[in-house]
Design an enzyme around this catalytic site. Structure first.
Site, PDB file in Angstrom:
ATOM      1  N   HIS A   1     -14.599   1.238  -0.432  1.00  0.00           N
ATOM      2  CA  HIS A   1     -13.495   0.315  -0.115  1.00  0.00           C
ATOM      3  C   HIS A   1     -12.310   1.038   0.523  1.00  0.00           C
ATOM      4  O   HIS A   1     -11.196   0.517   0.565  1.00  0.00           O
ATOM      5  CB  HIS A   1     -13.050  -0.437  -1.373  1.00  0.00           C
ATOM      6  CG  HIS A   1     -14.090  -1.400  -1.871  1.00  0.00           C
ATOM      7  ND1 HIS A   1     -14.054  -1.942  -3.134  1.00  0.00           N
ATOM      8  CD2 HIS A   1     -15.196  -1.914  -1.286  1.00  0.00           C
ATOM      9  CE1 HIS A   1     -15.109  -2.746  -3.298  1.00  0.00           C
ATOM     10  NE2 HIS A   1     -15.806  -2.745  -2.201  1.00  0.00           N
TER      11      HIS A   1
ATOM     12  N   ALA B   1     -12.856   5.536 -20.746  1.00  0.00           N
ATOM     13  CA  ALA B   1     -13.579   6.458 -19.852  1.00  0.00           C
ATOM     14  C   ALA B   1     -13.328   7.913 -20.223  1.00  0.00           C
ATOM     15  O   ALA B   1     -14.257   8.728 -20.232  1.00  0.00           O
ATOM     16  CB  ALA B   1     -13.163   6.190 -18.400  1.00  0.00           C
TER      17      ALA B   1
ATOM     18  N   TYR C   1       0.817  -1.223   0.000  1.00  0.00           N
ATOM     19  CA  TYR C   1       0.000   0.000   0.000  1.00  0.00           C
ATOM     20  C   TYR C   1       0.850   1.273   0.000  1.00  0.00           C
ATOM     21  O   TYR C   1       0.417   2.300  -0.521  1.00  0.00           O
ATOM     22  CB  TYR C   1      -1.015  -0.046   1.147  1.00  0.00           C
ATOM     23  CG  TYR C   1      -2.144  -1.000   0.820  1.00  0.00           C
ATOM     24  CD1 TYR C   1      -2.172  -2.283   1.365  1.00  0.00           C
ATOM     25  CD2 TYR C   1      -3.124  -0.646  -0.100  1.00  0.00           C
ATOM     26  CE1 TYR C   1      -3.168  -3.184   0.999  1.00  0.00           C
ATOM     27  CE2 TYR C   1      -4.114  -1.535  -0.466  1.00  0.00           C
ATOM     28  CZ  TYR C   1      -4.134  -2.807   0.089  1.00  0.00           C
ATOM     29  OH  TYR C   1      -5.111  -3.686  -0.293  1.00  0.00           O
TER      30      TYR C   1
ATOM     31  N   GLU D   1     -14.985  -2.584 -22.203  1.00  0.00           N
ATOM     32  CA  GLU D   1     -15.756  -3.662 -22.837  1.00  0.00           C
ATOM     33  C   GLU D   1     -16.909  -4.004 -21.908  1.00  0.00           C
ATOM     34  O   GLU D   1     -16.761  -3.958 -20.691  1.00  0.00           O
ATOM     35  CB  GLU D   1     -14.891  -4.888 -23.153  1.00  0.00           C
ATOM     36  CG  GLU D   1     -14.517  -5.752 -21.989  1.00  0.00           C
ATOM     37  CD  GLU D   1     -13.099  -5.483 -21.480  1.00  0.00           C
ATOM     38  OE1 GLU D   1     -12.303  -4.944 -22.257  1.00  0.00           O
ATOM     39  OE2 GLU D   1     -12.828  -5.794 -20.316  1.00  0.00           O
TER      40      GLU D   1
HETATM   41  C1  BV8 Z   1     -17.735  -8.616   2.239  1.00  0.00           C
HETATM   42  C2  BV8 Z   1      -9.673  -2.396  -1.560  1.00  0.00           C
HETATM   43  C3  BV8 Z   1     -19.201  -9.253   3.997  1.00  0.00           C
HETATM   44  C4  BV8 Z   1      -8.355  -3.098  -1.570  1.00  0.00           C
HETATM   45  C5  BV8 Z   1     -11.216  -4.017  -2.521  1.00  0.00           C
HETATM   46  C6  BV8 Z   1     -20.824 -13.077  -3.009  1.00  0.00           C
HETATM   47  C7  BV8 Z   1     -20.408 -13.939  -3.981  1.00  0.00           C
HETATM   48  C8  BV8 Z   1     -19.013 -14.251  -4.078  1.00  0.00           C
HETATM   49  C9  BV8 Z   1     -18.046 -13.676  -3.226  1.00  0.00           C
HETATM   50  C10 BV8 Z   1     -18.481 -12.827  -2.268  1.00  0.00           C
HETATM   51  C11 BV8 Z   1     -19.852 -12.538  -2.143  1.00  0.00           C
HETATM   52  N1  BV8 Z   1     -19.979 -11.673  -1.120  1.00  0.00           N
HETATM   53  C12 BV8 Z   1     -18.736 -11.416  -0.581  1.00  0.00           C
HETATM   54  C13 BV8 Z   1     -17.814 -12.119  -1.273  1.00  0.00           C
HETATM   55  C14 BV8 Z   1     -16.385 -12.102  -1.012  1.00  0.00           C
HETATM   56  C15 BV8 Z   1     -15.674 -10.894  -1.654  1.00  0.00           C
HETATM   57  C16 BV8 Z   1     -15.805 -10.950  -3.139  1.00  0.00           C
HETATM   58  O1  BV8 Z   1     -16.645 -10.300  -3.733  1.00  0.00           O
HETATM   59  N2  BV8 Z   1     -14.904 -11.741  -3.737  1.00  0.00           N
HETATM   60  C17 BV8 Z   1     -14.858 -11.791  -5.234  1.00  0.00           C
HETATM   61  C18 BV8 Z   1     -13.404 -11.840  -5.641  1.00  0.00           C
HETATM   62  C19 BV8 Z   1     -15.644 -12.942  -5.745  1.00  0.00           C
HETATM   63  N3  BV8 Z   1     -16.197  -9.622  -1.142  1.00  0.00           N
HETATM   64  C20 BV8 Z   1     -15.704  -9.164   0.048  1.00  0.00           C
HETATM   65  O2  BV8 Z   1     -14.891  -9.747   0.732  1.00  0.00           O
HETATM   66  C21 BV8 Z   1     -16.254  -7.820   0.514  1.00  0.00           C
HETATM   67  N4  BV8 Z   1     -16.663  -7.892   1.881  1.00  0.00           N
HETATM   68  O3  BV8 Z   1     -18.396  -9.238   1.435  1.00  0.00           O
HETATM   69  O4  BV8 Z   1     -18.012  -8.528   3.589  1.00  0.00           O
HETATM   70  C22 BV8 Z   1     -20.364  -8.310   3.942  1.00  0.00           C
HETATM   71  C23 BV8 Z   1     -20.733  -7.591   2.830  1.00  0.00           C
HETATM   72  C24 BV8 Z   1     -21.878  -6.756   2.857  1.00  0.00           C
HETATM   73  C25 BV8 Z   1     -22.579  -6.604   3.938  1.00  0.00           C
HETATM   74  C26 BV8 Z   1     -22.175  -7.354   5.068  1.00  0.00           C
HETATM   75  C27 BV8 Z   1     -21.053  -8.209   5.039  1.00  0.00           C
HETATM   76  C28 BV8 Z   1     -15.167  -6.731   0.483  1.00  0.00           C
HETATM   77  C29 BV8 Z   1     -14.723  -6.458  -0.884  1.00  0.00           C
HETATM   78  C30 BV8 Z   1     -13.767  -5.245  -0.906  1.00  0.00           C
HETATM   79  C31 BV8 Z   1     -12.327  -5.686  -1.058  1.00  0.00           C
HETATM   80  N5  BV8 Z   1     -11.455  -4.534  -1.318  1.00  0.00           N
HETATM   81  N6  BV8 Z   1     -10.448  -2.901  -2.698  1.00  0.00           N
HETATM   82  C32 BV8 Z   1      -7.446  -2.571  -2.675  1.00  0.00           C
HETATM   83  O5  BV8 Z   1      -7.892  -1.795  -3.513  1.00  0.00           O
HETATM   84  O6  BV8 Z   1      -6.291  -2.980  -2.642  1.00  0.00           O
HETATM   85  S1  BV8 Z   1     -11.907  -4.770  -3.918  1.00  0.00           S
HETATM   86  C33 BV8 Z   1     -10.979  -4.135  -5.280  1.00  0.00           C
HETATM   87  O7  BV8 Z   1     -11.153  -5.089  -6.316  1.00  0.00           O
HETATM   88  C34 BV8 Z   1     -11.497  -2.818  -5.843  1.00  0.00           C
HETATM   89  O8  BV8 Z   1     -11.888  -1.911  -4.849  1.00  0.00           O
HETATM   90  C35 BV8 Z   1     -12.676  -3.295  -6.712  1.00  0.00           C
HETATM   91  O9  BV8 Z   1     -13.824  -3.478  -5.915  1.00  0.00           O
HETATM   92  C36 BV8 Z   1     -12.195  -4.647  -7.182  1.00  0.00           C
HETATM   93  C37 BV8 Z   1     -11.598  -4.517  -8.542  1.00  0.00           C
HETATM   94  O10 BV8 Z   1     -12.667  -4.475  -9.440  1.00  0.00           O
HETATM   95  P1  BV8 Z   1     -12.714  -3.266 -10.532  1.00  0.00           P
HETATM   96  O11 BV8 Z   1     -12.512  -1.977  -9.861  1.00  0.00           O
HETATM   97  O12 BV8 Z   1     -13.941  -3.506 -11.310  1.00  0.00           O
HETATM   98  O13 BV8 Z   1     -11.376  -3.533 -11.414  1.00  0.00           O
HETATM   99  P2  BV8 Z   1     -11.134  -4.683 -12.516  1.00  0.00           P
HETATM  100  O14 BV8 Z   1      -9.700  -4.646 -12.834  1.00  0.00           O
HETATM  101  O15 BV8 Z   1     -11.763  -5.959 -12.104  1.00  0.00           O
HETATM  102  O16 BV8 Z   1     -11.992  -4.181 -13.794  1.00  0.00           O
HETATM  103  C38 BV8 Z   1     -11.634  -2.973 -14.436  1.00  0.00           C
HETATM  104  C39 BV8 Z   1     -12.725  -2.716 -15.479  1.00  0.00           C
HETATM  105  O17 BV8 Z   1     -12.428  -1.468 -16.098  1.00  0.00           O
HETATM  106  C40 BV8 Z   1     -12.778  -3.788 -16.568  1.00  0.00           C
HETATM  107  O18 BV8 Z   1     -14.147  -4.104 -16.828  1.00  0.00           O
HETATM  108  C41 BV8 Z   1     -12.144  -3.092 -17.795  1.00  0.00           C
HETATM  109  O19 BV8 Z   1     -12.781  -3.468 -18.993  1.00  0.00           O
HETATM  110  C42 BV8 Z   1     -12.479  -1.623 -17.508  1.00  0.00           C
HETATM  111  N7  BV8 Z   1     -11.487  -0.677 -18.074  1.00  0.00           N
HETATM  112  C43 BV8 Z   1     -10.136  -0.824 -18.136  1.00  0.00           C
HETATM  113  N8  BV8 Z   1      -9.573   0.297 -18.672  1.00  0.00           N
HETATM  114  C44 BV8 Z   1     -10.606   1.171 -18.930  1.00  0.00           C
HETATM  115  C45 BV8 Z   1     -11.839   0.551 -18.517  1.00  0.00           C
HETATM  116  N9  BV8 Z   1     -13.044   1.137 -18.642  1.00  0.00           N
HETATM  117  C46 BV8 Z   1     -13.045   2.401 -19.192  1.00  0.00           C
HETATM  118  N10 BV8 Z   1     -11.895   3.070 -19.585  1.00  0.00           N
HETATM  119  C47 BV8 Z   1     -10.688   2.484 -19.478  1.00  0.00           C
HETATM  120  N11 BV8 Z   1      -9.585   3.145 -19.893  1.00  0.00           N
END
Ligand code: BV8
Length: 229
Positions: free
Chosen positions: A108, A216, A55, A202
């Site tokens: 987050h 974006a 971080y 996409e």
């Molecule tokens: C929780 C901080 C309980 C850290 C982050 C249900 C089903 C399955 C799993 C779960 C579920 N519920 C909970 C889970 C577990 C987990 C989860 O979701 N796991 C996933 C992997 C399956 N969730 C959790 O643990 C959450 N907590 O559930 O607690 C609870 C919840 C609610 C109420 C009560 C209890 C906590 C999750 C938060 C974790 N921390 N970030 C750090 O940043 O280091 S998550 C982190 O990853 C980001 O913050 C973000 O959320 C995620 C990344 O995703 P994106 O931002 O979308 O990035 P990505 O690279 O994936 O995509 C980029 C997109 O941009 C692409 O589509 C691409 O095409 C596009 N793009 C690229 N370039 C461009 C563009 N678009 C436009 N222009 C461009 N130039």
């Protein structure tokens, strides 16, 4: 065009053109680090120095990055639209604020902030953070980045729920929709009969009423110009 509130959920794609790596792309952050090694409370217990180094590097990159045209356009929309514009982001960088946005909901966390794991006091993070840095409030050596890790409850969930219910347009910008509960907000909006729009490089596989593909910095300012007419 939207007369009522606009709810905007953004992800790493919003800041990609500012030089901040996304997570799941080929050169994504998670390529170099296993999530469970750097972004979970267990990882912090196990090896706090590794997590702090990860971080500290993210903080340095965010500080050197500049807001792009998409950040600035969203700030302009929030300032000029005649109804609330809720800027909810999964991003931990402060580029929306540096782009001029006044209210940003960091569900987050924020890499520029520090959190005491003992007394939950928050303060501006030093460039180089170490777990042994004493908390300015309770002096405990339990300093961590103010980040929501996997397995932790995201911030502001109640405010976010109310904001979705107060909106008549839901917009998803630069997110792959893979991390929950953020990835469920679109579904929540559809359940409430709110129109949904995706602006992304996409199309993600979620069902939106309208999808516009592109960078974006191109498609967000164009869409904001339409809304502000
Ligand atoms: C929780 C901080 C309980 C850290 C982050 C249900 C089903 C399955 C799993 C779960 C579920 N519920 C909970 C889970 C577990 C987990 C989860 O979701 N796991 C996933 C992997 C399956 N969730 C959790 O643990 C959450 N907590 O559930 O607690 C609870 C919840 C609610 C109420 C009560 C209890 C906590 C999750 C938060 C974790 N921390 N970030 C750090 O940043 O280091 S998550 C982190 O990853 C980001 O913050 C973000 O959320 C995620 C990344 O995703 P994106 O931002 O979308 O990035 P990505 O690279 O994936 O995509 C980029 C997109 O941009 C692409 O589509 C691409 O095409 C596009 N793009 C690229 N370039 C461009 C563009 N678009 C436009 N222009 C461009 N130039």
């Amino acid at each position: 065009m939207a007369q009522g509130g606009i709810f905007i959920l953004s992800g790493a794609g919003l800041s990609a053109e500012s030089g901040l790596r996304t997570f799941r792309a080929a050169d994504g952050l998670w390529e170099d680090h296993r999530v469970e090694d750097v972004a979970t409370p267990e990882a912090f217990e196990r090896d706090p120095d590794l997590v702090q180094r990860f971080y500290n590097e993210r903080r340095r990159q965010a500080a050197e990055a500049q807001p792009n045209a998409a950040h600035k356009a969203l700030a302009r929309l929030q300032k000029s639209h005649d109804a609330p514009v809720y800027l909810v982001t999964q991003n931990v960088d402060d580029l929306l604020e540096r782009g001029g946005a006044k209210q940003v909901i960091h569900m987050h966390g924020a890499v520029m902030d520090a959190l005491c794991a003992a007394c939950v006091h928050r303060w501006r993070a030093p460039r180089e953070m170490h777990v042994t840095d004493p908390c300015p409030s309770c002096s405990a050596p339990k300093t961590r980045p103010d980040i929501v890790w996997f397995g932790e409850i995201p911030y502001h969930m109640d405010v976010i729920q109310d904001a979705i219910e107060d909106s008549d347009l839901f917009v998803s910008i630069g997110t792959s929709g893979t991390v929950y509960p953020a990835a469920g907000f679109g579904h929540m909006a559809r359940q409430l009969g709110i129109r949904t729009l995706e602006l992304n490089l996409e199309a993600s596989n979620a069902p939106f009423d309208e999808v516009r593909e592109g960078r974006a910095s191109d498609i967000v300012p164009a869409w904001v110009d339409e809304v502000l007419g």
